[in-house]
Motif scaffolding. Structure first.
Motif, PDB file in Angstrom:
ATOM      1  N   ARG A 245      20.811  -3.024  12.977  1.00 10.47           N
ATOM      2  CA  ARG A 245      22.229  -3.227  13.272  1.00 10.47           C
ATOM      3  C   ARG A 245      23.077  -2.007  12.920  1.00 10.47           C
ATOM      4  NH1 ARG A 245      23.928  -8.067  15.871  1.00 10.47           N
ATOM      5  NH2 ARG A 245      25.934  -7.655  14.880  1.00 10.47           N
TER       6      ARG A 245
ATOM      7  N   ASN B 121      19.763  -9.520   8.765  1.00  6.97           N
ATOM      8  CA  ASN B 121      18.916 -10.476   9.458  1.00  6.97           C
ATOM      9  C   ASN B 121      17.832 -10.967   8.503  1.00  6.97           C
ATOM     10  OD1 ASN B 121      16.953 -11.681  11.171  1.00  6.97           O
ATOM     11  ND2 ASN B 121      17.785 -10.545  12.911  1.00  6.97           N
TER      12      ASN B 121
ATOM     13  N   ARG C 238      20.991 -14.478  11.362  1.00  5.16           N
ATOM     14  CA  ARG C 238      22.026 -13.483  11.156  1.00  5.16           C
ATOM     15  C   ARG C 238      22.994 -13.928  10.050  1.00  5.16           C
ATOM     16  NH1 ARG C 238      26.394 -11.812  15.644  1.00  5.16           N
ATOM     17  NH2 ARG C 238      24.658 -12.139  17.033  1.00  5.16           N
TER      18      ARG C 238
ATOM     19  N   ILE D 236      14.449  -1.465  19.440  1.00  6.09           N
ATOM     20  CA  ILE D 236      15.637  -1.851  18.667  1.00  6.09           C
ATOM     21  C   ILE D 236      15.460  -1.355  17.235  1.00  6.09           C
ATOM     22  CG2 ILE D 236      17.043  -3.813  17.862  1.00  6.09           C
ATOM     23  CD1 ILE D 236      17.133  -3.353  20.927  1.00  6.09           C
TER      24      ILE D 236
ATOM     25  N   ASP E 166       7.457 -10.159  22.774  1.00  2.00           N
ATOM     26  CA  ASP E 166       8.668  -9.965  21.990  1.00  2.00           C
ATOM     27  C   ASP E 166       9.853 -10.153  22.930  1.00  2.00           C
ATOM     28  OD1 ASP E 166      10.494  -9.101  20.122  1.00  2.00           O
ATOM     29  OD2 ASP E 166       9.756  -7.038  20.001  1.00  2.00           O
ATOM     30  N   ASN E 167      10.924 -10.742  22.449  1.00  2.00           N
ATOM     31  CA  ASN E 167      12.134 -10.763  23.274  1.00  2.00           C
ATOM     32  C   ASN E 167      13.349 -10.594  22.404  1.00  2.00           C
ATOM     33  OD1 ASN E 167      13.031 -14.091  23.547  1.00  2.00           O
ATOM     34  ND2 ASN E 167      10.961 -13.592  22.898  1.00  2.00           N
ATOM     35  N   TYR E 168      14.249  -9.734  22.886  1.00  2.03           N
ATOM     36  CA  TYR E 168      15.435  -9.348  22.132  1.00  2.03           C
ATOM     37  C   TYR E 168      16.667  -9.992  22.742  1.00  2.03           C
ATOM     38  CZ  TYR E 168      19.525  -6.404  21.223  1.00  2.03           C
ATOM     39  OH  TYR E 168      20.780  -5.951  20.929  1.00  2.03           O
ATOM     40  N   TRP E 169      17.410 -10.707  21.907  1.00  2.00           N
ATOM     41  CA  TRP E 169      18.688 -11.250  22.360  1.00  2.00           C
ATOM     42  C   TRP E 169      19.545 -11.637  21.180  1.00  2.00           C
ATOM     43  CZ3 TRP E 169      18.904 -17.030  23.032  1.00  2.00           C
ATOM     44  CH2 TRP E 169      17.702 -17.676  22.792  1.00  2.00           C
ATOM     45  N   GLN E 170      20.660 -12.264  21.473  1.00  2.00           N
ATOM     46  CA  GLN E 170      21.628 -12.577  20.428  1.00  2.00           C
ATOM     47  C   GLN E 170      22.249 -13.931  20.727  1.00  2.00           C
ATOM     48  OE1 GLN E 170      24.415  -9.306  21.420  1.00  2.00           O
ATOM     49  NE2 GLN E 170      23.658  -8.324  19.552  1.00  2.00           N
ATOM     50  N   THR E 171      22.903 -14.498  19.725  1.00  2.00           N
ATOM     51  CA  THR E 171      23.641 -15.737  19.946  1.00  2.00           C
ATOM     52  C   THR E 171      24.577 -15.557  21.143  1.00  2.00           C
ATOM     53  OG1 THR E 171      23.590 -16.089  17.568  1.00  2.00           O
ATOM     54  CG2 THR E 171      25.162 -17.410  18.809  1.00  2.00           C
TER      55      THR E 171
ATOM     56  N   GLY F  71      14.250 -12.813  17.512  1.00  2.00           N
ATOM     57  CA  GLY F  71      15.187 -13.022  16.411  1.00  2.00           C
ATOM     58  C   GLY F  71      15.249 -11.872  15.433  1.00  2.00           C
ATOM     59  N   GLU F  72      14.226 -11.044  15.420  1.00  2.00           N
ATOM     60  CA  GLU F  72      14.149  -9.941  14.466  1.00  2.00           C
ATOM     61  C   GLU F  72      13.067  -8.988  14.985  1.00  2.00           C
ATOM     62  OE1 GLU F  72      12.017 -11.178  10.834  1.00  2.00           O
ATOM     63  OE2 GLU F  72      11.673 -13.070  11.865  1.00  2.00           O
ATOM     64  N   PRO F  73      13.022  -7.771  14.457  1.00  2.00           N
ATOM     65  CA  PRO F  73      12.001  -6.843  14.959  1.00  2.00           C
ATOM     66  C   PRO F  73      10.590  -7.382  14.750  1.00  2.00           C
ATOM     67  CG  PRO F  73      13.641  -5.707  13.632  1.00  2.00           C
ATOM     68  CD  PRO F  73      13.902  -7.172  13.470  1.00  2.00           C
TER      69      PRO F  73
ATOM     70  N   SER G 173      26.291  -4.399  21.438  1.00  2.00           N
ATOM     71  CA  SER G 173      25.388  -5.368  20.806  1.00  2.00           C
ATOM     72  C   SER G 173      25.405  -5.201  19.291  1.00  2.00           C
ATOM     73  CB  SER G 173      23.961  -5.117  21.291  1.00  2.00           C
ATOM     74  OG  SER G 173      23.521  -3.854  20.794  1.00  2.00           O
TER      75      SER G 173
ATOM     76  N   ASP H 296      23.629  -3.087  17.851  1.00  2.00           N
ATOM     77  CA  ASP H 296      22.270  -2.689  17.462  1.00  2.00           C
ATOM     78  C   ASP H 296      22.055  -1.233  17.840  1.00  2.00           C
ATOM     79  OD1 ASP H 296      20.794  -4.963  16.347  1.00  2.00           O
ATOM     80  OD2 ASP H 296      21.180  -5.921  18.281  1.00  2.00           O
TER      81      ASP H 296
HETATM   82  P1  AMP Z   1      21.260 -13.808  16.283  1.00  2.00           P
HETATM   83  O1  AMP Z   1      22.507 -13.773  17.074  1.00  2.00           O
HETATM   84  O2  AMP Z   1      21.402 -14.485  14.981  1.00  2.00           O
HETATM   85  O3  AMP Z   1      20.112 -14.305  17.096  1.00  2.00           O
HETATM   86  O4  AMP Z   1      20.909 -12.299  15.902  1.00  2.00           O
HETATM   87  C1  AMP Z   1      20.818 -11.323  16.891  1.00  2.00           C
HETATM   88  C2  AMP Z   1      20.339 -10.053  16.277  1.00  2.00           C
HETATM   89  O5  AMP Z   1      18.987 -10.195  15.824  1.00  2.00           O
HETATM   90  C3  AMP Z   1      20.305  -8.898  17.250  1.00  2.00           C
HETATM   91  O6  AMP Z   1      21.557  -8.272  17.397  1.00  2.00           O
HETATM   92  C4  AMP Z   1      19.254  -7.994  16.614  1.00  2.00           C
HETATM   93  O7  AMP Z   1      19.800  -7.254  15.558  1.00  2.00           O
HETATM   94  C5  AMP Z   1      18.248  -8.994  16.051  1.00  2.00           C
HETATM   95  N1  AMP Z   1      17.158  -9.266  16.996  1.00  2.00           N
HETATM   96  C6  AMP Z   1      17.002 -10.358  17.768  1.00  2.00           C
HETATM   97  N2  AMP Z   1      15.857 -10.295  18.468  1.00  2.00           N
HETATM   98  C7  AMP Z   1      15.260  -9.120  18.153  1.00  2.00           C
HETATM   99  C8  AMP Z   1      14.041  -8.459  18.558  1.00  2.00           C
HETATM  100  N3  AMP Z   1      13.206  -9.017  19.413  1.00  2.00           N
HETATM  101  N4  AMP Z   1      13.780  -7.240  18.022  1.00  2.00           N
HETATM  102  C9  AMP Z   1      14.631  -6.663  17.142  1.00  2.00           C
HETATM  103  N5  AMP Z   1      15.776  -7.241  16.715  1.00  2.00           N
HETATM  104  C10 AMP Z   1      16.095  -8.450  17.205  1.00  2.00           C
END
Ligand code: AMP
Length: 634
Positions: free
Chosen positions: A498, A504, A509, A495, A388-393, A367-369, A481, A483
């Protein structure tokens, strides 16, 4: 097969890869075409296939584990903070979902109709989501912390036939009435729902509008023995809409399909979250967010796991509460956000140490760094991998992480990891679109076709989907993205924040435009700029700079303070406390370009004590001085 081979197969032979993954779920009719990409960048997955999310989450597990727990709903939102629990086996959940499905059918809700949920973290919310999925109604969950304006915008966009809500939520033991906010939102909205079904928790009085407002418990009793077979849906039909903030004031409805989403979740539960039937999963998010949709409700249940749904704070009755749940329910996998872990880090470590956490195999954070200190601290305390896992809505499931269910690929501090199957992730130069070299900063993009589970489009607005997300880079259509990122020489991604005006806060978001529009509605606000500023605990917080119409508001420290509080109250009331700026500064000038565009980047740099860089485009440099003075002054 190791990670590298698996990933490569998903890219080189996507049809073969995804048709194999599709076997992880039940299909009423198998697909005739794995991917239809005849109208790029719109991907249609498992065309011709028919399935159902509720069937895969609930009915499918009846033959093997009907009496095993499916939904464990825990709440510490009681006056004394002592947890109460309600446990639903798969059999119980099956019965409850059919009751709610029957109540919706009796109210005239049909396949394709939208149903909005504005609910606290109570089991009825999960049950209503599953019931929608069962009959093919499209659910749109609105986070319970959003206030009337945010809710009204979403009601108008989704035009729901029915709304599920409750008398109240609760936070830190304090009752937060929902019904008055809902009534206000419906009053503001152009669209009016046919019915509102209310769970009465006995927390707050409600004004009932006869004919429209109905009592959940009364309807439930009328449908105790209901048997509602699942409606088999085309894989490409819509399962839900979830709104997310962007750079405009109008949130986007992220639209998701049925079959692609089910397969992506089943695949991620196996490859990333290592979930097995009969085990217990705990995701600390809220059903109002994408993480809640994917990993409180659908993901764990599709994997045959019990899912813990938690209403309450991580520190009440004390900071040991989550760990006590791990011990009690023998939770094997836990999913949370870095902010929550930073909150827990400030608490006495004994509260964690006194619990038997031996069931827990891994902690997933997103959800965030994820900063190094937090990651190392929690990893050290738990003695298990922190992933850690990076994703978005938009994506619905992780884009970058380490697939622990595939092999034991090492994690790398500061990096969420490597691309997951089907994601053609690239870092490209912002202006030329050329692919960046190792360690060169650029924009994180994904080449089409997007994998299963990713958003299909913006609800009701294909053009907005194209205009917002898609550009051409290196001769290919790519999804942005928004990002910044880098890829190191070993292929690990990092990452870096934004590229747009989205901030965030504690993993959530928020669009700065949305907050600005809300502040502008205050009668004494002439202009406003909102920026996201680094915060040790929450990652970022919103900070507002406001020019009042009436200069008296800026005359004394007391008048400035009073004005700032009024501005905060407006945001609270319209958008909800999450969006409330941490600071509101009164100024008489804002940094803008000659064409009148706010230079938020410069304001943000000053707020964070950095050099604002090239400010030659700013029409009146005195504006930056004002920002500095406002930050240092009383
Ligand atoms: P949301 O759609 O509200 O979940 O926000 C997605 C955004 O949160 C992404 O575009 C990133 O900017 C940030 N984000 C989500 N996961 C990570 C992560 N593991 N590391 C860094 N930023 C993240």
């Amino acid at each position: 097969m190791n990670y590298a081979e698996l990933y490569q197969q998903s890219i080189d032979k996507p049809d073969a890869f995804w048709s194999e993954e599709a076997k992880l779920i039940d299909w009423h009719t198998p697909a005739v075409q794995v991917l239809d990409y005849s109208r790029p960048p719109f991907s249609r997955w498992f065309v011709g296939g028919k399935t159902n999310l509720c069937h895969n989450a609930v009915d499918r597990w009846l033959p093997t584990q009907a009496d095993k727990p499916a939904l464990i709903a825990v709440s510490t939102e009681n006056p004394d903070g002592v947890p109460t629990e309600k446990i639903f086996s798969f059999r119980d959940l099956h019965a409850e979902v059919q009751r709610v499905a029957a109540m919706m059918l009796s109210l005239g809700v049909a396949k394709g109709d939208r149903v909005l949920l504005y609910m606290p973290m109570i089991p009825e919310a999960t049950i209503a989501m599953l019931a929608c999925a069962r009959i093919g109604a499209i659910h749109s969950v609105v986070f319970g912390g959003f206030a009337a304006n945010s809710l009204a915008t979403r009601i108008d966009d989704a035009t729901p036939k029915l709304i599920f809500s409750a008398d109240a939520g609760s936070r830190n033991g304090k009752v937060i009435p929902y019904k008055p906010l809902l009534d206000e939102a419906i009053k503001f909205a152009r669209h009016k729902p046919g019915h509102v079904v209310l769970v009465d928790r006995g927390l707050a009085p409600m004004n009932i509008e006869a004919g429209r407002d109905l009592d959940f418990a009364t309807l439930r009793i009328q449908h105790m023995d209901a048997q509602v077979p699942v409606t088999w849906l085309d894989s490409t039909e819509v399962s839900y809409i979830l709104y997310t903030s962007g750079t405009t004031g109008k949130p986007k409805g992220v639209q998701r399909d049925v079959g692609g989403y089910a397969v992506a979740l089943a695949s991620s539960m196996k490859r990333i979250f290592c979930g097995n039937p009969g085990e217990t999963y705990f995701c600390t998010s809220d059903i109002g967010w994408v993480v809640g949709h994917s990993y409180i409700v659908y993901g764990p249940l599709i994997a045959g796991m019990a899912t813990v749904m938690y209403e309450g704070l991580p520190v009440r009755p004390d900071a040991g509460i989550w760990w006590s749940l791990v011990e009690k329910y023998k939770i094997t996998r836990m999913f949370s956000a870095p902010t929550a872990i930073r909150v827990l880090k400030k608490q006495p470590p004994e509260l964690m140490r006194q619990h038997d956490l031996s069931s827990l195999r891994a902690l997933y954070l997103a959800g965030e760094p994820l900063d190094q200190t937090t990651s190392e601290w929690i990893g050290g305390m738990l003695g298990i991998p922190v992933i850690d896992n990076y994703w978005q809505t938009e994506s619905g499931w992780p884009i970058l992480t380490i697939a622990k269910g595939v092999d034991d690929h090492p994690t790398r501090l500061g990096s969420p990891g490597l691309p997951m199957p089907g994601y053609r992730v690239k870092i490209v130069n912002e202006s030329t679109g050329a692919v960046c070299g190792a360690n060169e900063k650029g924009v994180v993009v994904i080449e089409g076709p997007l994998p299963p589970g990713f958003m299909q489009t913006v609800y009701g607005d294909d053009q907005r989907f194209l205009d917002t997300y898609w550009t051409e880079a290196n001769g290919k259509q790519v999804y942005s993205s928004f990002d910044w990122g880098i890829r190191d020489a070993d292929g690990y991604y990092f990452i870096l924040g934004r590229t747009d005006d989205v901030i965030n806060v504690a993993g959530h978001r928020l669009g700065t435009r949305e907050i600005e529009e809300s502040i502008s509605s205050h009668s004494n606000v002439s202009e406003v700029a909102v920026v996201g500023v680094d915060d040790k605990l929450k990652g970022q917080v919103a900070v507002a700079f406001v020019i009042p119409k009436n200069a008296e508001a800026a005359a004394t420290p007391e008048s400035r303070q009073a004005f700032a509080l009024e501005v905060m109250a407006v945001v609270d009331q319209q958008l909800g406390a999450l969006a409330r700026p941490a600071q509101v500064h009164v100024v008489s000038l804002l940094p803008k370009t000659r064409s009148g565009k706010l230079v938020r980047r410069a304001i943000q740099a000053i707020c964070e004590g950095r050099d604002p860089g090239d400010v030659t485009t700013i029409e009146d440099p005195a504006a930056l001085q004002q920002v500095r003075a406002a930050l240092s002054g009383p």
